[in-house]
Scaffold this active site. Structure first.
Site, PDB file in Angstrom:
ATOM      1  N   HIS A 346      12.326   0.296  -1.332  1.00 40.76           N
ATOM      2  CA  HIS A 346      12.988  -0.991  -1.118  1.00 40.76           C
ATOM      3  C   HIS A 346      11.984  -1.969  -0.528  1.00 40.76           C
ATOM      4  CE1 HIS A 346      15.624  -3.720   1.469  1.00 40.76           C
ATOM      5  NE2 HIS A 346      15.916  -4.033   0.238  1.00 40.76           N
ATOM      6  N   SER A 347      11.893  -3.179  -1.107  1.00 41.11           N
ATOM      7  CA  SER A 347      11.070  -4.243  -0.558  1.00 41.11           C
ATOM      8  C   SER A 347       9.602  -3.796  -0.447  1.00 41.11           C
ATOM      9  CB  SER A 347      11.651  -4.653   0.804  1.00 41.11           C
ATOM     10  OG  SER A 347      11.051  -5.815   1.288  1.00 41.11           O
ATOM     11  N   LEU A 348       9.012  -3.876   0.750  1.00 44.48           N
ATOM     12  CA  LEU A 348       7.615  -3.484   0.939  1.00 44.48           C
ATOM     13  C   LEU A 348       7.395  -2.011   0.601  1.00 44.48           C
ATOM     14  CD1 LEU A 348       4.764  -4.329   1.946  1.00 44.48           C
ATOM     15  CD2 LEU A 348       5.473  -3.656   4.237  1.00 44.48           C
TER      16      LEU A 348
END
Length: 691
Positions: A346-348
């Protein structure tokens, strides 16, 4: 007094208690007493508040079986919650297996109470429950009620009748226990047996695990809008997956073809912030707007840490070693597991995984196979690309020379002046070709492992490795990589990557899905980097109930309706204008009117044909788009359908859009669909619009 062991089948809240078949209760004159059926609970502490949570029916039965067999004397460990928690029976403790978590108290529960301020029933201690059960048994067999018992904390429980049992608080100001119960405040309600309290007992999870997925979080310790940890968010994701399996894979479940998918969280934030960097940051952080500054230090700075060579190494080492540790531990506990392993970020977290995967080393056999594959591709598409380049440089007459030498685009970009001279290319064309190669060298990214070794930091020409780091190797080859709300596209662009070679695929992972919410401010697309010359929409993720969300259908319908209204209105105005301006001599008018009508109809129909298409937000892509080998030739970008309330204000729901994936049925269903497709198992009914 020890209660008789119980070995009945799974209890549900609706089932009446039954005496155990192996050891019937003591005979009594009325025959009305039935032994209470125990259920096992554990204590969950959140923000200093205790909450007693029931084990699933199958876990409770397993614990009761071990308790009845007297195994608690041997300190037996019983795996529960799908093997993610172990219960140490003797210590009455529930311990997390794969991650660090506070140890929970476990209790074999038979009697419960609830006060005015309590939301749920709380179990009595096991020893006091046995006293209550003994008193209840005597009251039932002898039909002697109004029994009064004193608890260890000098509180009074009165058994008025089987349906009415109450618990009174002691009066703090007086030691006189002769006072009437009404003087001692409002009593608590007392219940016997889990079936008499309003509690939902989980069904439990299938024992068979078909696939393992490691989930890596993004910036900060909190993963959703409620500031919950990665463990809690992955628990939600897993629970949604179980309900999606029941709803969409029922046939496969009934035929016992599938069990479930296990999702395990990977935490790297705590390791990064335990390096002492927080103390260093504390020294230089300004005292004003204290909370905001601490929030930034704890979350947003993770992005900057990842761009620092020192801390990037810490992060990638932590993620890789943690995934290898979890995989090793999982295989030890599940030696019969034969399924695949996938990863999700998720995300980074998705960027960290992408960098790890691009720096994995494929087996020599696979390298050879991919080289053969790329050679085959080169012989077809690669040579054609070279011909296009030569045509652009007005050197088309040399195509035969390049074709004879089996020169594809990759080989062309490796050419030196000496090579071109050996091929018999004259000086003028040579200079043109070399100038073209040098001008494109900075912007053209060639991601083929047969040409460059993907070890970050060793090759300065490799734009994927934005910092010098030694990327560790994973102990397994992931089947699919899922990216949720991912900034991979943005980071690659910032690193100078303008284009991803269509022939590129991750060395050890053949599947890649980029899933995002339309309002997610952190998410970026991948496909336009592979096919930059073509504009097309991402794949619209089908709704898990098998249709577009109603407001999207309504939006489409309104667009079509407005087009129809426009057409009808223009048609009516045209007829009215013609009748108003019609000349008295009809014979002279007839020919010209028809011609004008035809001309007007032609000119007006032309622009009206385009709006007939659905709006861009809900348009589904043309099926013949080739997005390269990054996802095995399949589409990569998938966009969720926004909820009706979200469509009112994109900015208001932007943050929620970035944190919505953990409880998104549509996201979970796509993950399950793609995982089980690798095993040849499909949905009960294919969803409209799915690939």
């Amino acid at each position: 007094a020890e209660l008789p062991p119980h070995s009945s089948s799974s209890m549900s809240a609706q089932e009446p208690p039954r005496p155990p078949p192996s050891e019937p209760p003591e005979p009594d004159p009325g025959g009305r007493y039935e032994a209470v059926v125990p259920h096992w609970f554990y204590c969950k502490v959140t923000d200093t508040r205790e909450r007693w949570v029931p084990f699933s029916a199958q876990d409770s039965e397993r614990l009761e079986e071990a308790h009845g067999a007297g195994k608690e004397q041997e300190d037996v460990v019983v795996p529960t919650s799908g093997g993610r928690y172990d219960v140490h029976l003797k210590q009455r403790q529930r311990v997390a297996v794969y991650w660090e978590e506070e140890v929970s108290e476990v209790r074999r529960c038979t009697w419960f109470y609830k006060g005015d301020k309590d939301n749920k029933y709380i179990p009595y201690s096991e020893s006091f429950s046995e006293e209550l059960e003994e008193a209840y048994k005597i009251a039932v067999t002898r039909d002697e009620w109004k029994k009064k018992l004193e608890s260890p904390s000098r509180e009074v429980i009165i058994l008025h009748n089987p349906k009415l049992m109450v618990h009174y608080h002691p009066v703090a100001s007086s030691d006189d226990w002769v006072s009437t119960p009404t003087e001692q405040g409002r009593p608590r309600t007392v219940k016997r047996g889990v079936e008499n309290i309003a509690v939902e007992i989980p069904n439990g999870e299938p024992l068979q695990i078909d696939h393992l997925v490691f989930v890596v979080h993004g910036i900060g310790p909190a993963c959703d809008i409620r500031f919950r940890s990665i463990v809690q968010c992955v628990n939600d994701f897993r629970n949604v997956s179980l309900s999606m399996l029941q709803a969409h894979f029922r046939k496969a479940q009934e035929q016992q073809q599938i069990g479930r998918v296990e999702f395990l969280p990977v935490n790297w934030h705590s390791s990064l912030h335990s390096t002492g960097v927080d103390v260093d940051l504390e020294r230089i952080t300004l005292p004003s707007i204290n909370r905001l500054r601490h929030f930034i230090n704890d979350t947003i700075l993770d992005v900057f840490f990842y761009n620092s060579s020192t801390y990037c190494q810490t992060i990638v080492d932590t993620v890789a070693s943690e995934m290898n540790r979890l995989h090793r531990l999982f295989m030890q506990r599940n030696p019969l597991f034969k399924g695949g392993v996938s990863i999700a970020g998720h995300s980074l977290g998705s960027l960290i995984l992408f960098d790890l995967l691009t720096n994995q080393k494929a087996d020599p056999e696979e390298d050879e196979h991919s080289a053969q594959g790329s050679r085959t591709t080169s012989s077809n598409g690669g040579i054609e690309e070279v011909k296009e380049i030569l045509k652009k440089l007005e050197l088309y007459e040399y195509c035969d020379v390049f074709e004879k030498e089996k020169m594809d685009r990759q080989a062309l970009f490796l050419c030196t002046e000496e090579n071109l001279k050996e091929m018999g290319i004259p000086l003028g064309p040579r200079m043109k070709i070399l100038h073209y190669i040098s001008s494109k060298a900075d912007t053209q990214v060639c991601f083929l492992h047969s040409l460059t070794e993907l070890v970050s930091g060793t090759n300065p020409n490799l734009p994927l490795s934005q910092v010098s780091a030694n990327y560790p190797q994973l102990n397994y080859k992931p089947t699919i990589f899922f990216a949720f709300g991912s900034p991979i596209g943005m980071f690659l662009t910032v690193r100078g990557v303008k284009r991803i070679d269509p022939n590129y695929s991750l060395p050890t992972c053949k599947g890649f899905f980029n899933i995002f919410h339309p309002f997610d401010p952190v998410a970026y697309r991948i496909e336009p980097m592979i096919v930059p010359d073509l504009e097309f929409e991402p794949m619209l993720l089908p709704h898990h109930k098998g249709r577009k969300r109603m407001h999207l259908e309504l939006k489409e319908g309104l667009t079509r309706m407005s087009v129809d209204l426009k057409n009808n209105l223009l048609g009516s105005l045209r007829v009215a204008w013609q009748s108003f301006t019609r000349a008295p001599v009809l014979a002279l008018e007839a020919g010209s009117t028809d011609a004008e009508a035809e001309a007007e109809t032609g000119t007006e129909k032309q622009p009206d044909t385009k709006p007939e298409e659905p709006p861009a937000a809900v348009k589904e892509e043309a099926p013949l788009i080739n997005v390269g080998r990054l996802n095995g030739g399949n589409r990569i970008d998938y966009v969720l359908q926004e909820k009706p309330i979200e469509s009112f204000n994109e900015y208001l729901f932007a943050l929620q859009g970035h944190l919505c994936y953990w409880e998104s049925e549509d996201t979970v269903l796509l993950v399950l669909k793609e995982i089980y497709q690798t095993q040849g198992i499909t949905l009960d009914q294919p969803l409209p619009g799915s690939q």
